[in-house]
Design an enzyme around this catalytic site. Structure first.
Site, short mmCIF file in Angstrom:
data_model
loop_
_atom_site.label_atom_id
_atom_site.label_comp_id
_atom_site.label_asym_id
_atom_site.label_seq_id
_atom_site.Cartn_x
_atom_site.Cartn_y
_atom_site.Cartn_z
N ARG A 73 35.85 -20.40 -48.56
CA ARG A 73 36.00 -19.74 -49.86
C ARG A 73 35.79 -20.77 -50.98
O ARG A 73 36.39 -21.86 -50.93
CB ARG A 73 37.42 -19.15 -49.94
CG ARG A 73 37.71 -18.38 -51.19
CD ARG A 73 39.04 -17.65 -51.10
NE ARG A 73 40.18 -18.54 -50.94
CZ ARG A 73 41.45 -18.15 -50.91
NH1 ARG A 73 41.74 -16.87 -51.00
NH2 ARG A 73 42.43 -19.01 -50.77
N TYR A 79 41.51 -21.93 -61.83
CA TYR A 79 42.95 -21.60 -61.87
C TYR A 79 43.79 -22.88 -61.95
O TYR A 79 44.68 -23.01 -62.80
CB TYR A 79 43.32 -20.79 -60.63
CG TYR A 79 44.80 -20.81 -60.31
CD1 TYR A 79 45.71 -20.14 -61.13
CD2 TYR A 79 45.29 -21.52 -59.21
CE1 TYR A 79 47.06 -20.17 -60.84
CE2 TYR A 79 46.64 -21.55 -58.92
CZ TYR A 79 47.53 -20.88 -59.74
OH TYR A 79 48.87 -20.92 -59.46
N GLY A 119 36.21 -23.11 -53.99
CA GLY A 119 37.42 -23.59 -54.66
C GLY A 119 38.52 -24.00 -53.70
O GLY A 119 39.52 -24.58 -54.12
N ASP A 120 38.39 -23.69 -52.41
CA ASP A 120 39.42 -24.05 -51.43
C ASP A 120 39.35 -25.53 -51.06
O ASP A 120 38.28 -26.12 -51.04
CB ASP A 120 39.25 -23.23 -50.14
CG ASP A 120 40.12 -21.96 -50.14
OD1 ASP A 120 40.88 -21.76 -51.10
OD2 ASP A 120 40.01 -21.19 -49.17
#
Ligand code: NAD
Ligand code: UD1
Length: 343
Positions: A297, A149, A299-300
């Site tokens: 999580r 993202y 990508g955190d």
């Protein structure tokens, strides 16, 4: 100004429509409703006391965008439309690249063909990656992103800089004027409780998850990670009230200048851990939020917050609402609308 708001039925878009109209601007909205409801646009108009022309269309649909620019005189576009969930982007990267990049490419092409080259772009603090220095200033390193993202947003920023740079190199008499806004974490809702965040399906974001636990739609919160290098082991973010964020968009309209791409952080400059948010929500609203710890999580990032001083120095704008307002208004929206716009 008459402003086309892409993704205007969404969470930030609907609040921005209210602020634009309150400031005396005109607004037209386009949204494919993939993560929202037309009701949000109708209610934003109701709050502001004005009707907002709405087009249900995908911004990747060139002919639909052409129609909007033909039927309306548009001075400027505020571009919110896109997918936004960090975790989901690690599961569905292709969908994120396709929607976010093709959306921006199609939009900017139709804009330039209609002679409209003023754009405010919704970027994200996640383009700064895992920051070496906190708080994060706009001149910090960017592009070393932790998830797909964020990479889509970084690529879109680069595309926009290239478009403006090419106009300058080509001596274009009307070069692009662009403002890039990097949002930290918007939460809260309009104090009326008429509009707020209403994600489709199980929420990805922390605050809508908490409010859905509070209203009984979800059983308990899972806190993603308890072993980060932070005071209580949970992730730190810079939460900003969505109405403050929306008013930031009105403030930067004056910064749109031909031949320039300017970037601003929109945050408060203060970070809170996940557990601090849970406790602040409980204290503001007198409701207990059951939670369990889960794994981190994908990508955190552990911790980041903004240096919000550039926009304050240059435009005299800063966030005004505090965490208690954010928690109270989030709950006010959810309790008045337990099923969101489905009521
Ligand atoms: P949102 O999902 O509520 O709003 C986005 C809107 O865009 C939705 O209404 C959705 O239906 C619409 N949309 C998506 N793809 C579209 C397409 N191809 N054509 C037309 N409409 C389309 O999200 P939001 O929280 O309001 O975020 C708005 C923007 O701000 C997004 O670009 C997001 O990436 C960015 N942003 C959000 C946050 C956040 O924490 N909410 C933080 C940083 C940046
Ligand atoms: C959010 C936005 C993203 C934006 C970024 C800017 C969403 C879905 N994502 O991502 O578009 O670019 O802010 O900073 O709006 N958490 C839990 N349990 C949950 C949900 C979240 O513990 O059920 C934690 C996360 O691990 C994180 C914090 O809460 O530490 C905030 O997460 P979230 O609200 O999803 O925001 P971001 O991932 O920062």
């Amino acid at each position: 100004m008459n402003i086309l708001v892409t993704g205007g039925a969404g969470y930030i878009g609907s609040h921005t429509l209210v602020e634009l109209l309150a400031a005396g601007h005109g607004a037209v909205c386009v949204d494919d409703l993939s993560n929202s409801s037309e009701e949000a646009v109708i209610l934003a108009g109701k709050i502001a006391g004005k009707d907002i022309p709405f087009y249900k269309a995908d911004i990747r649909d060139r002919s639909a965008l052409d129609k909007i620019f033909t039927e309306n005189h548009i001075d400027c576009v505020i571009h919110f439309a896109g997918f936004k969930a960090v975790g989901e982007s690690m599961i569905k990267p292709w969908e994120y690249y396709e929607n976010n990049l093709m959306g921006t490419l199609t939009l900017t092409d139709v804009m330039r063909r209609h002679g409209c080259k003023r754009l405010i772009f919704s970027s994200t603090s996640t383009v700064y990656g895992d920051p070496e220095i906190l708080p994060i200033r706009e001149d910090a390193p960017k592009g070393n992103c932790a998830n797909a993202y964020a990479r889509t947003k970084w690529f879109q920023e680069e595309i926009l800089r290239d478009l403006c740079g090419a106009d300058l190199r080509n001596g274009d008499p009307d070069p692009w004027g662009i403002v890039i806004l990097r949002y930290f974490n918007p939460i809260g809702a309009h104090p009326s409780g008429l509009i707020g965040e209403d994600p489709r399906g199980i929420p990805n974001g922390l605050m809508p998850y908490i409010t859905q636990v509070a209203v009984g739609r979800l059983e308990k919160l899972t806190v993603f990670g308890s072993d980060y290098d932070t005071p209580d082991g949970t992730g730190i973010r810079d939460y900003i009230h969505v109405c403050d964020l929306a008013s930031g968009h009105v403030a930067v309209l004056s910064a749109l200048k031909a031949g320039s791409v300017i970037d601003y952080n929109l945050g408060t400059g203060r970070g809170y851990t996940v557990l601090e948010i849970v406790r602040a929500f409980e204290a503001a609203n007198g409701i207990e939020i059951p939670y369990v710890f889960g794994p981190r999580r994908p990508g955190d990032i552990a911790a980041y917050w903004s240096d919000p001083s550039k926009i304050d120095h240059e435009l005299g704008w800063k966030a005004e609402k505090g965490l208690e307002d954010m928690c109270r208004d989030s709950w006010n929206w959810q309790k008045k609308n337990p099923k969101g716009y489905g009521r």
